[in-house]
Design a protein around this motif. Structure first.
Motif: not given
Length: 95
Positions: A26-36
């Motif tokens: 559940n890694y959140t990509i910095p400066s985005t709301s995207l979550r891997v």
């Protein structure tokens, strides 16, 4: 979590540490709301940095559609194909 801890304890200390440090949930990509959902990063035999992105889903099956990058599921209806999601995450993470 206890299952993963048991795996760590059975590995040699350097392998266990590497396993722990290079796995992200559940890694959140910095400066985005995207979550891997999950990814593994590291280096190949030649030392080149690389990573594997895994996108998890709650649905059991999907049907093809005539739309690019879109599948149909009973769970969400029309939704982005997991491979397309992983590819879009790659574009953010490659730098």
């Amino acid at each position: 979590m206890f299952f993963l801890l048991n795996i760590f304890l059975t590995l040699p200390i350097d392998t266990a540490l590497l396993f722990f440090l290079l796995h992200f949930f559940n890694y959140t990509i910095p400066s985005t709301s995207l979550r891997v959902d999950f990814f593994i990063s590291g280096h190949d035999e030649s030392g080149k940095a690389s990573f594997i992105i895994i996108e998890l889903k709650h649905w059991k099956e999907a049907s093809c559609t005539h739309k690019d990058g879109i599948v149909h599921t009973d769970y969400f209806g029309y939704t982005t194909h997991p491979s397309y999601q992983a590819y879009s995450y790659k574009l953010y993470l490659k730098d």
